[in-house]
Design an enzyme around this catalytic site. Structure first.
Site, short mmCIF file in Angstrom:
data_model
loop_
_atom_site.label_atom_id
_atom_site.label_comp_id
_atom_site.label_asym_id
_atom_site.label_seq_id
_atom_site.Cartn_x
_atom_site.Cartn_y
_atom_site.Cartn_z
N ASP A 55 0.85 -1.19 0.00
CA ASP A 55 0.00 0.00 0.00
C ASP A 55 0.89 1.25 0.00
O ASP A 55 1.81 1.37 0.82
CB ASP A 55 -0.87 -0.04 1.28
CG ASP A 55 -2.00 0.96 1.25
OD1 ASP A 55 -2.43 1.35 0.15
OD2 ASP A 55 -2.47 1.34 2.35
N HIS A 95 -8.09 9.82 3.94
CA HIS A 95 -7.50 8.84 4.86
C HIS A 95 -7.75 9.19 6.33
O HIS A 95 -7.88 10.37 6.66
CB HIS A 95 -5.99 8.78 4.65
CG HIS A 95 -5.59 8.08 3.38
ND1 HIS A 95 -5.01 8.74 2.32
CD2 HIS A 95 -5.69 6.78 3.01
CE1 HIS A 95 -4.77 7.86 1.35
NE2 HIS A 95 -5.17 6.66 1.74
N GLY A 96 -7.77 8.16 7.16
CA GLY A 96 -7.79 8.36 8.61
C GLY A 96 -9.18 8.28 9.22
O GLY A 96 -10.19 8.10 8.52
#
Ligand code: G3H
Ligand code: 13P
Ligand code: ZN
Length: 311
Positions: A82, A180-181
């Site tokens: 990734d 993200h996140g």
């Protein structure tokens, strides 16, 4: 049973109107929870490891654990790098048994992104490994690097044909509103995917698999559970799962999920610690945490990816 590349599984996903889940792995319990869920629901699967995961667990352990899951459960799945930062990182993973890699030069200028991606594709394809690349920049945190929402850029559909043609890449991650996140959007905001961009990209790349990163939905039940047991997560929401499901019916063939697994795992550990303050055997709380991972992955397979029974 074996580790396989993503070529056939993503093509089948495109034709079948579903997506394959790419779940981030960091330890044995996550690998077991994810692979058991996929095996029980006969779902195609990608396990992916970030630079942070490889630093934390060490590549040799991650590879061995992934192979152990193939053997234990009698399933095939892909082991994917990734957000590979450069050719060298991708080469190292290809040489040591990863069956798929992502080269992420999305923050570089277009021509530099093409050049590095092309180099990775040539090396990977000669060894039967598939390659994902990215155009556009997602907001959020990946590998401890934070990208401000204002600096995040949607993918420009005008660039995708030239990029795919010049690099020979097998799949393309695009930025259409995910991030993200675990802190994606504030409650009250209206998170939504830019289906107009997705449709235009799909029109320009017929039959070509698109990837969505940052696709965790931040399940509120886990956020509540973490905060009810002494945690202090900020209130946040993700893209609604119905929108991701809609994207998976179209050209989106791979959907990346990491944060929701972290939330499920942490909620499980906290629940046991809270209810059994005398617990100190890691098996007591990690067993519950692993079961939570399995539950959330089954939920994604059924409600977001639509890939149950497609393995
Ligand atoms: O895209 C980023 C993934 O969620 C990986 O996160 O770099 O903290 O392992 P990490
Ligand atoms: P989330 O943080 O939304 O889970 O995204 C994970 C991801 O995109 C990994 O590459
Ligand atoms: Zn990502």
């Amino acid at each position: 049973m074996a580790l396989i590349n993503t070529k056939e599984m993503l093509m089948k996903a495109y034709e079948g109107g579903y997506a394959v889940g790419a779940f981030n792995i960091n330890n044995m319990e996550i690998i077991q929870g994810v692979t058991e869920a996929a095996a029980e629901l006969k779902a195609p699967l990608i396990l992916q490891a970030s630079a942070g995961a490889r630093k934390y667990a060490k590549p040799a352990y991650l590879r061995a654990l992934a192979r152990a899951a193939c053997e234990d459960l009698g399933i095939d799945f892909a082991l994917h790098l990734d957000h590979g930062a450069d050719f060298e990182t991708c080469r190292e993973c290809i040489d040591t048994g990863f069956t798929s890699v992502m080269i992420d030069c999305s923050s570089h200028p277009f021509e530099a992104n093409i050049a590095e991606t092309k180099k990775v594709v040539e090396y990977a394809h000669a060894r039967g490994v598939t390659v994902e690349a990215e155009l556009g920049t997602l907001a959020g945190i990946e590998d401890a690097v934070s990208v401000d929402a204002e600096k995040a850029l949607y993918t420009d559909p005008d660039e995708v044909e030239e990029f795919v043609k010049s690099t020979g890449v097998d799949s393309l991650a695009i930025a259409i509103g995910t991030s993200h996140g675990a802190y994606k959007f504030k409650p009250g905001e209206d998170p939504h995917l830019r289906f107009d961009i997705l449709e235009e990209v799909a029109r320009r790349l017929p039959g070509f698999p698109i990837v969505l990163h940052g696709a965790s939905s931040v399940p509120q039940e886990y956020v509540r559970q973490i905060n009810a047991t002494g945690g202090a997560l900020k209130d946040a929401i993700g893209i609604p799962e119905e929108q991701l499901r809609q994207a998976a019916r179209g050209a989106v063939c791979k959907i990346n999920i990491d944060s929701d697994i972290r939330l499920a795992l942490t909620a499980g550990i906290r629940k046991v610690m809270f209810e059994q303050p005398d617990a100190f055997d890691p098996r007591t709380y990690l067993k519950v945490a692993r079961e939570n991972v399995k539950t959330i992955v089954k939920h994604k397979i059924k409600n977001v990816l639509g890939c149950e029974g497609k393995a």
